[in-house]
Design an enzyme around this catalytic site. Sequence first.
Site, PDB file in Angstrom:
ATOM      1  N   ASP A  24      65.398  49.624  21.744  1.00 23.86           N
ATOM      2  CA  ASP A  24      65.640  51.087  21.697  1.00 23.86           C
ATOM      3  C   ASP A  24      66.797  51.528  20.798  1.00 23.86           C
ATOM      4  OD1 ASP A  24      63.688  50.791  23.587  1.00 23.86           O
ATOM      5  OD2 ASP A  24      64.769  51.706  25.233  1.00 23.86           O
ATOM      6  N   LYS A 129      57.489  52.094  24.537  1.00 22.66           N
ATOM      7  CA  LYS A 129      57.442  51.773  25.961  1.00 22.66           C
ATOM      8  C   LYS A 129      57.740  53.018  26.801  1.00 22.66           C
ATOM      9  CE  LYS A 129      62.166  49.867  26.093  1.00 22.66           C
ATOM     10  NZ  LYS A 129      62.754  50.881  26.948  1.00 22.66           N
ATOM     11  N   THR A 158      70.485  50.686  26.322  1.00 23.38           N
ATOM     12  CA  THR A 158      71.838  50.439  26.773  1.00 23.38           C
ATOM     13  C   THR A 158      71.849  49.177  27.641  1.00 23.38           C
ATOM     14  OG1 THR A 158      71.608  51.815  28.773  1.00 23.38           O
ATOM     15  CG2 THR A 158      72.449  52.895  26.782  1.00 23.38           C
ATOM     16  N   CYS A 162      67.982  49.784  29.723  1.00 21.97           N
ATOM     17  CA  CYS A 162      66.773  49.199  29.136  1.00 21.97           C
ATOM     18  C   CYS A 162      66.926  47.724  28.768  1.00 21.97           C
ATOM     19  CB  CYS A 162      66.335  50.026  27.938  1.00 21.97           C
ATOM     20  SG  CYS A 162      65.697  51.626  28.444  1.00 21.97           S
TER      21      CYS A 162
HETATM   22  N1  TIU Z   1      67.095  52.642  26.334  1.00 20.89           N
HETATM   23  C1  TIU Z   1      67.710  52.956  27.460  1.00 20.89           C
HETATM   24  O1  TIU Z   1      68.604  52.269  27.906  1.00 20.89           O
HETATM   25  N2  TIU Z   1      67.344  54.150  28.089  1.00 20.89           N
HETATM   26  C2  TIU Z   1      68.198  54.912  28.850  1.00 20.89           C
HETATM   27  O2  TIU Z   1      67.805  55.931  29.394  1.00 20.89           O
HETATM   28  N3  TIU Z   1      69.501  54.481  28.940  1.00 20.89           N
HETATM   29  C3  TIU Z   1      70.545  55.126  29.519  1.00 20.89           C
HETATM   30  O3  TIU Z   1      71.606  54.528  29.597  1.00 20.89           O
HETATM   31  N4  TIU Z   1      70.399  56.366  29.946  1.00 20.89           N
END
Ligand code: TIU
Length: 228
Positions: A24, A129, A158, A162
């Site tokens: 991501d 995803k 993060t 994720c």
């Molecule tokens: N990609 C990911 O971690 N999605 C999130 O929503 N992360 C947050 O920390 N909010």
Amino acid sequence: MIEIDARPFPYSFDLGKAALVIIDMQRDFIEPGGFGESLGNDVALLSAIVPACQTVLSSWRAAGGLVVHTREAHQPDLSDCPPAKRNRGNPSLRIGDAGPMGRILVAGEPGSRIIPELAPRPGEIEIDKPGKGAFHATPLHNLLQQAGVTHLIFMGVTTEVCVQTSMREANDRGYDALLLEDCTESYFPAFKASAIEMIRAQGAIVGWTASSSQLLSRLDAAPARLPG
Ligand code: TIU
């Protein structure tokens, strides 16, 4: 076989059976005006890891390793976005709403694109995803099985959301997973530190962690894998 000085103990893998999984690294999380900021987060923290991620990606590509890019992105009709996810919390913009970078967390919108520094190349796997984990409701496991992959090296954001969810999913599916500590970040530094501790606790209960320099020092010495 490549062996990395990882924690809680050395991590060994065959380059031909490994994939670099980049979670991501999309504008919605890294740049102002996307989903991350709509949740009330300071997105500036996350862009600090981009140079380290670029270095690893470049060396991994040069060694001929398989690359997987994921995006947290929903179908335009939001048919894959459970109401529980859309309604959660009190964000300034909800998933599917029009924001400065297009519709929030919707596939194909500018905000859902991987940042240019880490843009996917032809032949690399790209996964949209709908969940936090990269395996939930995606073809990722099948694609990795077809490619004979057994080891996954993770970067991205993060850490505790994720990335950690994807590592737990990978672990339950039988992959040996390693997280590159300086190539992942959270909006909450304490959560990043805790997630790293949790992953490698109890004898690598979820997986291993190491610095990118540990991987790079071994990768640069490894013979290049022939394509195909
Ligand atoms: N990609 C990911 O971690 N999605 C999130 O929503 N992360 C947050 O920390 N909010």
